[in-house]
Scaffold this motif. Structure first.
Motif, PDB file in Angstrom:
ATOM      1  N   VAL A   1      -1.754   2.217 -11.103  1.00 13.67           N
ATOM      2  CA  VAL A   1      -1.456   3.612 -10.745  1.00 13.67           C
ATOM      3  C   VAL A   1      -0.474   4.204 -11.746  1.00 13.67           C
ATOM      4  CG1 VAL A   1      -0.273   5.062  -9.039  1.00 13.67           C
ATOM      5  CG2 VAL A   1      -2.005   3.417  -8.289  1.00 13.67           C
ATOM      6  N   ASP A   2       0.569   3.443 -12.081  1.00 13.85           N
ATOM      7  CA  ASP A   2       1.550   3.934 -13.070  1.00 13.85           C
ATOM      8  C   ASP A   2       0.909   4.127 -14.443  1.00 13.85           C
ATOM      9  OD1 ASP A   2       3.704   4.189 -11.384  1.00 13.85           O
ATOM     10  OD2 ASP A   2       4.492   2.165 -11.794  1.00 13.85           O
TER      11      ASP A   2
ATOM     12  N   MET B   1      -1.057  11.842  -2.077  1.00 15.79           N
ATOM     13  CA  MET B   1      -0.860  11.374  -3.446  1.00 15.79           C
ATOM     14  C   MET B   1      -1.901  11.890  -4.428  1.00 15.79           C
ATOM     15  SD  MET B   1       0.351   7.428  -2.823  1.00 15.79           S
ATOM     16  CE  MET B   1       1.748   7.040  -1.760  1.00 15.79           C
TER      17      MET B   1
ATOM     18  N   MET C   1       5.264   6.434  -8.459  1.00 16.06           N
ATOM     19  CA  MET C   1       4.100   6.453  -7.582  1.00 16.06           C
ATOM     20  C   MET C   1       3.529   5.049  -7.391  1.00 16.06           C
ATOM     21  SD  MET C   1       2.292   8.993  -6.037  1.00 16.06           S
ATOM     22  CE  MET C   1       2.221  10.444  -7.091  1.00 16.06           C
ATOM     23  N   GLY C   2       3.471   4.284  -8.493  1.00 15.92           N
ATOM     24  CA  GLY C   2       2.949   2.925  -8.393  1.00 15.92           C
ATOM     25  C   GLY C   2       3.815   2.033  -7.520  1.00 15.92           C
TER      26      GLY C   2
ATOM     27  N   VAL D   1      -2.425   7.088 -13.831  1.00 12.36           N
ATOM     28  CA  VAL D   1      -2.252   8.390 -13.159  1.00 12.36           C
ATOM     29  C   VAL D   1      -1.111   9.160 -13.811  1.00 12.36           C
ATOM     30  CG1 VAL D   1      -1.737   9.536 -10.979  1.00 12.36           C
ATOM     31  CG2 VAL D   1      -3.146   7.461 -11.001  1.00 12.36           C
TER      32      VAL D   1
ATOM     33  N   VAL E   1       2.955   2.757  -3.968  1.00 16.22           N
ATOM     34  CA  VAL E   1       1.666   2.134  -3.647  1.00 16.22           C
ATOM     35  C   VAL E   1       1.848   0.639  -3.390  1.00 16.22           C
ATOM     36  CG1 VAL E   1      -0.589   1.493  -4.604  1.00 16.22           C
ATOM     37  CG2 VAL E   1       0.236   3.846  -4.810  1.00 16.22           C
TER      38      VAL E   1
ATOM     39  N   LYS F   1      -6.622  11.070  -7.827  1.00 23.32           N
ATOM     40  CA  LYS F   1      -6.540  10.046  -8.861  1.00 23.32           C
ATOM     41  C   LYS F   1      -5.923   8.760  -8.309  1.00 23.32           C
ATOM     42  CE  LYS F   1      -6.268  13.161 -12.844  1.00 23.32           C
ATOM     43  NZ  LYS F   1      -5.435  13.592 -14.010  1.00 23.32           N
ATOM     44  N   VAL F   2      -4.821   8.910  -7.574  1.00 31.52           N
ATOM     45  CA  VAL F   2      -4.190   7.730  -6.966  1.00 31.52           C
ATOM     46  C   VAL F   2      -5.135   7.109  -5.946  1.00 31.52           C
ATOM     47  CG1 VAL F   2      -2.273   6.906  -5.549  1.00 31.52           C
ATOM     48  CG2 VAL F   2      -1.860   8.609  -7.330  1.00 31.52           C
TER      49      VAL F   2
ATOM     50  N   TYR G   1      -6.440   3.357  -6.222  1.00 28.32           N
ATOM     51  CA  TYR G   1      -6.097   2.521  -5.059  1.00 28.32           C
ATOM     52  C   TYR G   1      -7.355   1.952  -4.414  1.00 28.32           C
ATOM     53  CZ  TYR G   1      -4.406   1.383  -0.355  1.00 28.32           C
ATOM     54  OH  TYR G   1      -4.116   0.744   0.825  1.00 28.32           O
TER      55      TYR G   1
END
Length: 295
Positions: free
Chosen positions: A291-292, A112, A243-244, A295, A247, A115-116, A120
Protein backbone atom coordinates in the motif's frame (compact mmCIF):
# COMPACT_ATOMS: atom_id res chain seq x y z
CA UNK A 1 -9.60 7.48 39.29
CA UNK A 2 -7.91 6.57 36.01
CA UNK A 3 -7.37 3.00 37.25
CA UNK A 4 -11.06 2.73 38.17
CA UNK A 5 -12.04 3.86 34.68
CA UNK A 6 -9.66 1.27 33.19
CA UNK A 7 -11.21 -1.48 35.29
CA UNK A 8 -14.69 -0.38 34.27
CA UNK A 9 -13.67 -0.35 30.61
CA UNK A 10 -12.09 -3.79 30.98
CA UNK A 11 -15.19 -5.27 32.62
CA UNK A 12 -17.53 -3.66 30.09
CA UNK A 13 -15.40 -4.90 27.19
CA UNK A 14 -15.28 -8.43 28.63
CA UNK A 15 -19.05 -8.65 29.21
CA UNK A 16 -20.07 -7.09 25.88
CA UNK A 17 -17.61 -9.00 23.72
CA UNK A 18 -18.26 -12.30 25.52
CA UNK A 19 -22.01 -11.95 25.07
CA UNK A 20 -21.60 -10.98 21.43
CA UNK A 21 -19.23 -13.86 20.65
CA UNK A 22 -21.37 -16.42 22.50
CA UNK A 23 -24.45 -15.43 20.51
CA UNK A 24 -22.51 -15.36 17.24
CA UNK A 25 -20.77 -18.65 17.92
CA UNK A 26 -23.91 -20.56 18.89
CA UNK A 27 -25.96 -19.03 16.07
CA UNK A 28 -23.40 -19.73 13.38
CA UNK A 29 -22.70 -23.20 14.79
CA UNK A 30 -26.42 -23.96 14.56
CA UNK A 31 -26.47 -22.86 10.92
CA UNK A 32 -23.39 -24.99 10.26
CA UNK A 33 -25.13 -27.90 11.98
CA UNK A 34 -28.12 -27.48 9.68
CA UNK A 35 -25.75 -27.42 6.71
CA UNK A 36 -24.17 -30.67 7.86
CA UNK A 37 -27.62 -32.23 8.32
CA UNK A 38 -29.07 -31.25 4.95
CA UNK A 39 -25.95 -31.22 2.76
CA UNK A 40 -24.07 -34.53 2.51
CA UNK A 41 -20.33 -34.30 3.30
CA UNK A 42 -19.52 -35.54 -0.20
CA UNK A 43 -21.30 -32.54 -1.71
CA UNK A 44 -19.49 -30.12 0.63
CA UNK A 45 -16.17 -31.62 -0.47
CA UNK A 46 -17.14 -31.21 -4.12
CA UNK A 47 -18.25 -27.61 -3.57
CA UNK A 48 -14.90 -26.79 -1.97
CA UNK A 49 -13.24 -27.65 -5.28
CA UNK A 50 -10.94 -30.53 -4.37
CA UNK A 51 -7.30 -30.57 -3.28
CA UNK A 52 -5.79 -28.52 -6.14
CA UNK A 53 -5.35 -24.79 -6.68
CA UNK A 54 -9.00 -24.46 -7.69
CA UNK A 55 -10.06 -25.63 -4.22
CA UNK A 56 -7.95 -22.93 -2.59
CA UNK A 57 -9.43 -20.29 -4.88
CA UNK A 58 -12.94 -21.49 -4.04
CA UNK A 59 -12.15 -21.46 -0.30
CA UNK A 60 -10.75 -17.92 -0.41
CA UNK A 61 -13.62 -16.72 -2.61
CA UNK A 62 -16.19 -18.17 -0.22
CA UNK A 63 -14.37 -16.51 2.66
CA UNK A 64 -14.54 -13.16 0.87
CA UNK A 65 -18.35 -13.21 0.67
CA UNK A 66 -19.07 -14.37 4.23
CA UNK A 67 -19.70 -11.40 6.56
CA UNK A 68 -17.96 -12.97 9.56
CA UNK A 69 -15.39 -11.59 11.98
CA UNK A 70 -12.38 -13.73 12.89
CA UNK A 71 -14.07 -15.53 15.80
CA UNK A 72 -17.27 -16.15 13.86
CA UNK A 73 -15.26 -17.90 11.16
CA UNK A 74 -14.24 -20.70 13.56
CA UNK A 75 -17.59 -22.60 13.62
CA UNK A 76 -17.73 -22.79 9.83
CA UNK A 77 -14.10 -23.88 9.70
CA UNK A 78 -14.91 -26.64 12.18
CA UNK A 79 -17.91 -27.62 10.06
CA UNK A 80 -15.73 -27.96 6.96
CA UNK A 81 -13.23 -30.07 8.89
CA UNK A 82 -16.08 -32.20 10.27
CA UNK A 83 -17.30 -32.77 6.70
CA UNK A 84 -13.71 -33.64 5.68
CA UNK A 85 -13.54 -30.83 3.14
CA UNK A 86 -10.08 -30.36 1.58
CA UNK A 87 -7.67 -29.05 4.20
CA UNK A 88 -5.99 -26.49 1.91
CA UNK A 89 -9.29 -25.03 0.73
CA UNK A 90 -10.55 -24.83 4.32
CA UNK A 91 -7.41 -22.99 5.42
CA UNK A 92 -7.74 -20.53 2.52
CA UNK A 93 -11.28 -19.87 3.77
CA UNK A 94 -10.05 -19.43 7.35
CA UNK A 95 -7.44 -16.87 6.28
CA UNK A 96 -9.65 -14.95 3.83
CA UNK A 97 -12.94 -14.78 5.72
CA UNK A 98 -12.09 -12.23 8.45
CA UNK A 99 -9.95 -10.10 6.12
CA UNK A 100 -12.03 -10.00 2.95
CA UNK A 101 -15.62 -9.99 4.09
CA UNK A 102 -17.89 -7.39 2.41
CA UNK A 103 -18.10 -5.17 5.51
CA UNK A 104 -14.33 -4.70 5.75
CA UNK A 105 -13.82 -4.24 2.01
CA UNK A 106 -16.68 -1.72 1.88
CA UNK A 107 -15.23 0.30 4.74
CA UNK A 108 -11.70 0.23 3.28
CA UNK A 109 -13.15 1.48 -0.01
CA UNK A 110 -15.21 4.21 1.69
CA UNK A 111 -12.53 5.49 4.06
CA UNK A 112 -9.27 4.80 2.20
CA UNK A 113 -10.20 4.93 -1.48
CA UNK A 114 -10.34 2.46 -4.35
CA UNK A 115 -6.57 2.15 -4.80
CA UNK A 116 -6.02 0.99 -1.22
CA UNK A 117 -9.08 -1.28 -1.43
CA UNK A 118 -7.76 -2.84 -4.66
CA UNK A 119 -4.26 -3.49 -3.27
CA UNK A 120 -5.71 -4.73 0.02
CA UNK A 121 -8.25 -7.05 -1.63
CA UNK A 122 -5.95 -8.57 -4.27
CA UNK A 123 -3.00 -9.07 -1.92
CA UNK A 124 -4.95 -10.71 0.90
CA UNK A 125 -6.88 -12.91 -1.55
CA UNK A 126 -3.78 -14.13 -3.37
CA UNK A 127 -1.90 -14.78 -0.13
CA UNK A 128 -4.87 -16.70 1.33
CA UNK A 129 -4.91 -18.93 -1.76
CA UNK A 130 -1.14 -19.48 -1.81
CA UNK A 131 -0.77 -20.08 1.93
CA UNK A 132 -3.68 -22.53 2.05
CA UNK A 133 -2.06 -24.48 -0.78
CA UNK A 134 1.36 -24.31 0.90
CA UNK A 135 0.05 -25.59 4.23
CA UNK A 136 -1.57 -28.55 2.49
CA UNK A 137 1.69 -29.34 0.65
CA UNK A 138 3.65 -29.12 3.91
CA UNK A 139 1.36 -31.73 5.48
CA UNK A 140 -0.04 -29.44 8.17
CA UNK A 141 -3.37 -31.26 7.98
CA UNK A 142 -1.96 -33.63 10.58
CA UNK A 143 -1.74 -30.66 12.97
CA UNK A 144 -5.54 -30.57 13.34
CA UNK A 145 -6.62 -32.07 16.66
CA UNK A 146 -8.94 -35.05 16.61
CA UNK A 147 -11.83 -33.20 18.21
CA UNK A 148 -14.98 -35.28 18.47
CA UNK A 149 -18.04 -33.11 17.97
CA UNK A 150 -21.44 -34.73 18.38
CA UNK A 151 -24.31 -33.93 16.07
CA UNK A 152 -24.02 -33.02 12.42
CA UNK A 153 -24.39 -35.29 9.41
CA UNK A 154 -22.98 -38.52 10.80
CA UNK A 155 -25.08 -40.74 8.64
CA UNK A 156 -26.91 -42.10 11.69
CA UNK A 157 -30.57 -41.39 12.33
CA UNK A 158 -31.34 -41.22 16.06
CA UNK A 159 -35.03 -40.39 15.75
CA UNK A 160 -34.58 -36.69 16.51
CA UNK A 161 -35.54 -33.97 14.02
CA UNK A 162 -32.68 -32.53 12.04
CA UNK A 163 -32.98 -29.14 13.72
CA UNK A 164 -32.54 -30.78 17.13
CA UNK A 165 -29.41 -32.59 15.97
CA UNK A 166 -28.16 -29.27 14.57
CA UNK A 167 -28.83 -27.63 17.93
CA UNK A 168 -26.94 -30.46 19.64
CA UNK A 169 -24.03 -29.90 17.26
CA UNK A 170 -24.03 -26.17 18.09
CA UNK A 171 -24.19 -26.76 21.85
CA UNK A 172 -21.43 -29.40 21.96
CA UNK A 173 -19.33 -27.22 19.68
CA UNK A 174 -19.85 -24.25 21.99
CA UNK A 175 -19.07 -26.17 25.20
CA UNK A 176 -15.80 -27.42 23.75
CA UNK A 177 -14.70 -23.94 22.67
CA UNK A 178 -16.05 -21.94 25.66
CA UNK A 179 -12.88 -22.10 27.84
CA UNK A 180 -10.72 -20.95 24.92
CA UNK A 181 -13.19 -18.16 24.09
CA UNK A 182 -13.28 -16.89 27.70
CA UNK A 183 -9.49 -16.96 28.08
CA UNK A 184 -9.00 -15.10 24.82
CA UNK A 185 -11.59 -12.41 25.57
CA UNK A 186 -10.22 -11.92 29.10
CA UNK A 187 -6.70 -11.30 27.80
CA UNK A 188 -8.04 -8.98 25.10
CA UNK A 189 -10.15 -7.10 27.65
CA UNK A 190 -7.20 -6.57 29.98
CA UNK A 191 -5.10 -5.17 27.14
CA UNK A 192 -8.01 -3.04 25.91
CA UNK A 193 -8.53 -1.47 29.33
CA UNK A 194 -4.87 -0.83 30.08
CA UNK A 195 -3.20 0.14 26.78
CA UNK A 196 -3.50 3.93 26.13
CA UNK A 197 -4.73 4.99 22.68
CA UNK A 198 -1.70 7.19 22.05
CA UNK A 199 0.62 4.22 22.56
CA UNK A 200 -0.21 3.00 19.05
CA UNK A 201 1.00 6.25 17.52
CA UNK A 202 4.11 6.26 19.73
CA UNK A 203 5.20 2.80 18.54
CA UNK A 204 3.87 2.83 14.97
CA UNK A 205 3.97 6.50 14.10
CA UNK A 206 5.76 8.21 11.21
CA UNK A 207 9.08 8.39 13.04
CA UNK A 208 9.48 4.61 13.20
CA UNK A 209 10.98 2.99 10.05
CA UNK A 210 9.56 -0.33 11.25
CA UNK A 211 6.07 1.05 11.74
CA UNK A 212 4.42 -1.53 9.43
CA UNK A 213 5.65 -4.69 11.23
CA UNK A 214 5.14 -3.00 14.60
CA UNK A 215 1.54 -2.15 13.67
CA UNK A 216 0.95 -5.74 12.53
CA UNK A 217 2.14 -7.01 15.92
CA UNK A 218 0.21 -4.38 17.90
CA UNK A 219 -3.02 -5.18 16.07
CA UNK A 220 -3.14 -8.78 17.31
CA UNK A 221 -3.49 -8.17 21.07
CA UNK A 222 -5.62 -5.05 20.67
CA UNK A 223 -8.61 -6.99 19.29
CA UNK A 224 -10.30 -3.91 17.90
CA UNK A 225 -12.96 -4.79 15.35
CA UNK A 226 -12.30 -3.75 11.77
CA UNK A 227 -15.51 -1.71 11.78
CA UNK A 228 -14.00 0.31 14.63
CA UNK A 229 -10.34 0.36 13.69
CA UNK A 230 -10.83 1.76 10.18
CA UNK A 231 -12.36 5.06 11.39
CA UNK A 232 -9.76 5.13 14.18
CA UNK A 233 -7.11 4.54 11.53
CA UNK A 234 -8.21 7.62 9.64
CA UNK A 235 -7.70 9.65 12.81
CA UNK A 236 -4.24 8.09 13.18
CA UNK A 237 -3.46 9.04 9.59
CA UNK A 238 -4.29 12.65 10.50
CA UNK A 239 -1.69 12.34 13.27
CA UNK A 240 0.91 11.29 10.72
CA UNK A 241 0.59 7.49 10.58
CA UNK A 242 1.11 6.04 7.10
CA UNK A 243 -1.72 4.40 5.16
CA UNK A 244 0.19 1.13 4.91
CA UNK A 245 0.76 1.13 8.67
CA UNK A 246 -2.97 1.48 9.29
CA UNK A 247 -3.64 -1.39 6.87
CA UNK A 248 -1.12 -3.57 8.73
CA UNK A 249 -2.82 -2.69 12.03
CA UNK A 250 -6.20 -3.60 10.53
CA UNK A 251 -5.03 -6.99 9.22
CA UNK A 252 -3.27 -7.90 12.47
CA UNK A 253 -6.36 -7.07 14.54
CA UNK A 254 -8.99 -8.49 12.18
CA UNK A 255 -7.02 -11.59 11.15
CA UNK A 256 -5.54 -12.95 14.38
CA UNK A 257 -7.28 -11.55 17.44
CA UNK A 258 -6.42 -13.19 20.76
CA UNK A 259 -9.92 -14.74 21.17
CA UNK A 260 -9.61 -16.31 17.70
CA UNK A 261 -6.10 -17.64 18.32
CA UNK A 262 -7.24 -18.99 21.68
CA UNK A 263 -10.16 -20.82 20.05
CA UNK A 264 -7.94 -22.13 17.26
CA UNK A 265 -5.80 -23.71 19.98
CA UNK A 266 -8.85 -25.84 20.75
CA UNK A 267 -8.85 -27.43 17.29
CA UNK A 268 -5.25 -26.97 16.04
CA UNK A 269 -2.00 -28.26 17.49
CA UNK A 270 0.67 -25.75 18.45
CA UNK A 271 2.60 -25.86 15.15
CA UNK A 272 -0.48 -24.91 13.11
CA UNK A 273 -1.50 -22.16 15.56
CA UNK A 274 1.99 -20.65 15.31
CA UNK A 275 1.90 -20.96 11.51
CA UNK A 276 -1.45 -19.15 11.47
CA UNK A 277 -0.25 -16.22 13.60
CA UNK A 278 3.01 -15.84 11.66
CA UNK A 279 1.07 -15.94 8.40
CA UNK A 280 -1.29 -13.15 9.47
CA UNK A 281 1.69 -11.03 10.52
CA UNK A 282 3.37 -11.69 7.16
CA UNK A 283 0.17 -10.86 5.24
CA UNK A 284 -0.18 -7.64 7.24
CA UNK A 285 3.41 -6.62 6.51
CA UNK A 286 3.32 -7.47 2.79
CA UNK A 287 0.00 -5.69 2.29
CA UNK A 288 1.07 -2.67 4.33
CA UNK A 289 4.32 -2.23 2.41
CA UNK A 290 2.55 -2.67 -0.94
CA UNK A 291 0.00 0.00 0.00
CA UNK A 292 2.82 2.41 0.88
CA UNK A 293 4.66 1.52 -2.34
CA UNK A 294 1.77 1.59 -4.82
CA UNK A 295 -0.74 4.10 -3.45
Amino acid sequence: MEMVNSLEQTLEFFVVITAELVLLFIGISFLVGLMLEYVPPEKIRRLMGGDGWFGNIVGAAFGSITPFCSCSTIPLTMGFLEAKAPFGATMSFLLASPLLNPVILGMVLAFMGWKVALVYGLTTFILAVVVGRLWAKLGLAKEVKKVRITGGHSGEEDGRPKYKRAASFAWENFLHMLPYLLIGVLIGALIYGVVPDDLIVDFAGPGNPLSVPVAALIGIPLYVRAETIIPIGMALIDKGMGMGTVVALLIGGAGASIPEVSMLAGIFKRKLVVAFVLTIIAVAMVTGYLVDLLV
